[in-house]
Write a protein that holds these residues in place. Structure first.
Motif, short mmCIF file in Angstrom:
data_model
loop_
_atom_site.label_atom_id
_atom_site.label_comp_id
_atom_site.label_asym_id
_atom_site.label_seq_id
_atom_site.Cartn_x
_atom_site.Cartn_y
_atom_site.Cartn_z
N GLY A 95 0.35 -0.95 0.16
CA GLY A 95 -0.21 0.19 -0.01
C GLY A 95 0.91 1.56 -0.17
N GLY A 96 0.44 2.67 -0.41
CA GLY A 96 0.51 3.85 -0.18
C GLY A 96 2.04 4.00 -1.09
N LEU A 97 2.35 5.29 -1.42
CA LEU A 97 3.08 5.32 -2.65
C LEU A 97 4.53 4.35 -2.97
N ASN A 98 5.38 4.56 -2.04
CA ASN A 98 6.17 4.95 -1.67
C ASN A 98 6.39 4.23 -1.02
N PRO A 99 7.96 3.03 -0.25
CA PRO A 99 8.43 2.89 -2.33
C PRO A 99 7.92 2.09 -2.51
N ALA A 100 6.78 1.54 -2.95
CA ALA A 100 5.70 0.57 -3.73
C ALA A 100 6.17 1.25 -5.10
N TYR A 101 5.67 2.56 -5.50
CA TYR A 101 6.57 2.40 -6.60
C TYR A 101 7.36 1.91 -7.18
N ASP A 102 8.87 3.21 -6.83
CA ASP A 102 10.24 2.33 -7.28
C ASP A 102 10.37 1.31 -7.71
N TRP A 103 9.81 0.19 -6.12
CA TRP A 103 9.52 -1.40 -6.45
C TRP A 103 9.18 -1.55 -7.19
N VAL A 104 7.58 -1.37 -7.61
CA VAL A 104 7.21 -2.19 -8.69
C VAL A 104 7.99 -1.81 -10.05
N MET A 105 8.22 0.01 -9.92
CA MET A 105 8.95 -0.07 -10.96
C MET A 105 10.75 -1.17 -11.53
N GLU A 106 11.22 -1.13 -10.64
CA GLU A 106 12.16 -2.36 -10.45
C GLU A 106 12.35 -3.04 -10.98
N ALA A 107 11.15 -3.87 -10.25
CA ALA A 107 10.38 -5.58 -10.15
C ALA A 107 10.32 -5.47 -12.15
N ILE A 108 9.41 -3.95 -12.70
CA ILE A 108 9.14 -4.13 -14.25
C ILE A 108 10.55 -4.17 -14.79
N ALA A 109 11.15 -3.54 -14.32
CA ALA A 109 12.46 -3.06 -15.30
C ALA A 109 13.44 -4.57 -15.21
N GLN A 110 13.39 -5.69 -14.27
CA GLN A 110 14.31 -6.78 -14.08
C GLN A 110 13.37 -7.66 -14.84
N GLY A 111 12.04 -7.60 -15.86
CA GLY A 111 11.07 -8.16 -16.44
C GLY A 111 10.40 -9.59 -15.42
N LYS A 112 10.02 -8.66 -14.27
CA LYS A 112 9.25 -9.36 -13.39
C LYS A 112 8.05 -8.96 -13.71
N HIS A 113 7.11 -10.31 -13.90
CA HIS A 113 5.36 -10.10 -13.79
C HIS A 113 5.25 -9.34 -12.21
N VAL A 114 4.08 -8.37 -11.97
CA VAL A 114 3.70 -7.92 -11.19
C VAL A 114 2.14 -8.03 -10.70
N VAL A 115 1.86 -8.42 -9.63
CA VAL A 115 0.10 -8.40 -9.65
C VAL A 115 0.32 -7.00 -7.88
N THR A 116 -0.45 -6.37 -7.51
CA THR A 116 -1.08 -6.29 -6.60
C THR A 116 -2.21 -5.43 -6.38
N ALA A 117 -2.72 -4.98 -5.01
CA ALA A 117 -3.55 -5.00 -4.39
C ALA A 117 -3.11 -3.38 -3.93
N ASN A 118 -2.89 -2.54 -4.51
CA ASN A 118 -2.65 -0.76 -4.78
C ASN A 118 -3.25 -0.04 -5.32
N LYS A 119 -4.70 0.12 -4.76
CA LYS A 119 -5.47 1.23 -5.97
C LYS A 119 -4.62 2.36 -5.56
N ALA A 120 -4.38 2.92 -4.81
CA ALA A 120 -4.46 4.60 -4.75
C ALA A 120 -2.96 3.88 -5.81
N LEU A 121 -1.82 3.22 -5.13
CA LEU A 121 -0.74 3.69 -6.41
C LEU A 121 -1.46 3.57 -7.46
N LEU A 122 -1.63 2.81 -7.99
CA LEU A 122 -2.41 2.28 -9.55
C LEU A 122 -3.15 3.76 -10.38
N ALA A 123 -4.10 4.20 -9.47
CA ALA A 123 -4.54 5.46 -9.67
C ALA A 123 -4.32 6.41 -9.80
N GLU A 124 -2.76 6.72 -9.06
CA GLU A 124 -2.44 7.91 -9.52
C GLU A 124 -0.96 8.06 -10.27
#
Lengths: 434, 434
Positions: free
Chosen positions: B81-110
């Protein structure tokens, strides 16, 4: 843009709806999928009628084998209904390596196991969202959305015709016959309504739902089906007065001993969501061990709602076709090698609450004797209402707590043979926790 | 059996639920997918607390970057939950070519638009069923089940806290403050309830639903959010008496001029299904041009229901990962290149029906003047109730037919300035056709 070529078997109500929807929403479908879905071949019984509906754009034939064998067809959409020739044409489509989309619940309930096995062997998809609850994406919910759960039970209003009739009986005080006649006039019921009103259509759909919920082979012929044609205005009104409504429910439940699989009129609390599903609408309540109860509601039949499900399946095929075969969603939601052989319970092994109504001679000791029989069979009475009927007789209504149906059967047999019982004992099942 | 390795970010309520569900239902999940889903890495703030929950089976770290960069992780599940560090870690996961599953509505809405774009560029899946309406598979319904439709509108109860409070206000006659205190005691509301009661949480979810429904980039910051903290017992009771109930609805609708996107307390007919969704439950009504209205109901929050959605997404990733990237279900249900730039309407351009309540001096001519102003602004009155209040004053309630909100704003400004109007004019929106 990539093109997916569709061969259409049948151009009746749903077939024509599918044809229209693929055209009217072509833009939105391309935005969603990046694929153009095109009907390239159509098989129909009446060529002239079909020409009048869809013009000259597409080759027509009366022989479905022309369609399923055509090199110009990637996916076969079967919307004829009935077992024959649907079964032969679907099996040939699979043999030809074509994916299949069908709305044919009777075909899948009766021959699904063979069809799915053939499909697995050829590595093709057989999708059937439209076969259960029309436009409501409940097959997808069971196979995918709730995949993390042990499904505990499913209870649904899965036949619009009977729900319409029951709604009219309740709100307007009609008899079954009157409500049926009205449903026929409005096109909600067929000239021969047996299939719907005796619960057979609902049993077909429930059979598929049970397989999807529990990971068992399609248990054809094992569902208990009881319709609404014997339902009286009196019982509909009694239910209302006691805080319940009568719905034709399909219920399937996992128990320790096996799986309940039954369609019958059922009293449910008037304030429950299912009780408030009226007219020809459908709704399916699914209970999973993690998610709890979830409900899916919408139009369970009709041209465009059913076409909505058919076209969603076509999009799924377009999407899943390139996944590794063992990554595709299994036809019945479980890996073929992991299907369980859980037994289906006979009705005498089912637990339910009950509504009983009987007419008796109004004399001392009657109630004591009835209550005594119920107690002896281990059945506990939730509540009782007695109403005088004429000078010498009375109507008695019992609401019974959950009991084993075999015990209730025995109790009813004993009660029916009592000298002071003046009517057939009416017995309806009741679910208090939906 | 194939193994899918999961890195878990966060082990709070939902994280722990996901951990438990993957263990308790491992057998059923393997039956369904043919894949073993294993948590191999966990990042948490408090290592000792985490050890107490899950023991020594899995390496723990406080740095999410360890997890998302680990070669022992295929899929990253973000449940902090929350924007930080969720945003950074999710972006790094993507950069690493990993699929992501999230329940974080605030992160995705923003930050959803950036996240989805990065994911597309790397060809990875970002799944978020748990971010909207908890355990109800409504993201899947919109992206897949109803894919054949032009979605016309979505209206939902998508915040359990406020639905619980409104249910208590209605059934027990509590004030907002009393009901909130009770919700806090029962754990349905946070110590600082602003996010829920002011409609911000619902606006985040609605923002995602609008994107999924209409194929537009996530319209962050464009939703009108109005909460329930000003709602009085009097208006709750008035609504009830007039045959309505007040629900905090998120509504998004496609119109010719643009898209309505709004969260506010809304009067809806008491017999509608949405009105009968009580307690902390959620329900989303989706209207498509082919299927008509469909409803999805269930637990919108809570440990295991939310975990149910997280694990369903993991299964989807297991299944879709091998499909060609352009065959995978697009993150927002539409092809990235086909997103529309339909404008979001300001509230003054929205059409709605309305409930108005005001206190006036009880003297001749008052009603005529009020009705005159409404007529001049092109607003038509559906019904009116007048009740004496003391000797000299009266409460007036108007139910207004659908009108342009800009016109209603102007009318209210004029009415508010009238000398005989003795209170702030209360204005609630009303939807009569849900």
């Amino acid at each position: 843009m990539k093109v997916m070529k569709v061969g259409l078997l049948g151009l009746g109500v749903v077939g024509e709806g599918t044809w229209k929807l693929l055209r009217s929403n072509m833009g939105e479908l391309e935005r969603r999928t990046g694929v153009r879905i095109e009907v390239t071949q159509v098989a129909v019984r009446d060529l002239a009628k079909a020409r009048a509906k869809i013009g000259d754009a597409v080759p027509l034939t009366q022989d479905g084998l022309d369609v399923v064998r055509s090199p110009d067809v990637d996916v076969v959409v079967e919307l004829m209904g009935g077992l024959n020739p649907a079964y032969d044409w679907v099996m040939e489509a699979i043999a030809q390596g074509k994916h299949v989309v069908t709305a044919n619940k009777a075909l899948l309930a009766e021959r699904g196991n063979e069809i799915f096995q053939a499909a697995r062997e050829k590595g093709v998809i057989v999708a059937f969202e439209a076969a259960v609850a029309g436009g409501i994406p409940v097959v997808k919910a069971l196979r995918e959305g709730l995949t993390a759960n042990h499904i505990q039970w499913v209870a649904g209003i899965i036949n619009g015709t009977t729900n319409f009739i029951l709604s009219e009986m309740r709100t307007r005080g009609l008899t079954f016959k009157q409500a049926l006649a009205e449903a026929q006039e409005l096109g909600y019921a067929e000239a021969d309504p047996t299939f719907d009103v005796e619960g057979i259509d609902a049993a077909h759909k429930l059979t598929l739902l049970a397989s999807l919920a529990f990971g068992i082979p399609v248990p054809f012929g094992k569902a208990h089906a009881e319709g609404i044609s014997d339902l009286t205005r009196k019982d509909v009104a009694n239910a209302e007065r006691l805080g319940y409504r009568i719905k034709l429910l399909g219920i399937t439940r996992r128990t320790e001993k096996g799986i309940e699989l039954r369609v019958h009129p059922t009293l449910i609390p008037a304030e429950s969501l299912l009780a408030n599903v009226s007219g020809a609408m459908n709704a399916v309540l699914v209970n999973g061990d993690a998610v709890g109860s979830t409900l899916y509601y919408g139009a369970g039949a009709g041209q465009m709602p059913t076409a909505s499900a058919v076209v969603a399946d076509l999009v799924d095929v377009a999407r899943m076709a390139s996944a590794l075969p063992d990554h595709q969603v299994p036809h019945l939601g479980f890996q073929a090698a992991a299907m369980a052989n859980t037994p289906i319970l006979s009705m005498s092994d089912v637990y339910s609450a009950y509504y009983l109504r009987l007419r008796v001679k109004d004399r001392p000791g009657v109630l004591a004797e009835l209550a005594g029989i119920l107690a002896e069979e281990g059945i506990s009475i939730g509540s009782m209402v007695q109403e005088p009927h004429g000078d010498e007789e009375a109507d008695i209504i019992f609401l019974l707590h959950r009991a084993l149906e075999g015990n209730v059967d025995r109790a009813l047999e004993r009660i029916q043979s009592l000298g002071f019982v003046k009517s057939k004992v009416i017995r309806l099942r009741m679910e208090t926790e939906l």
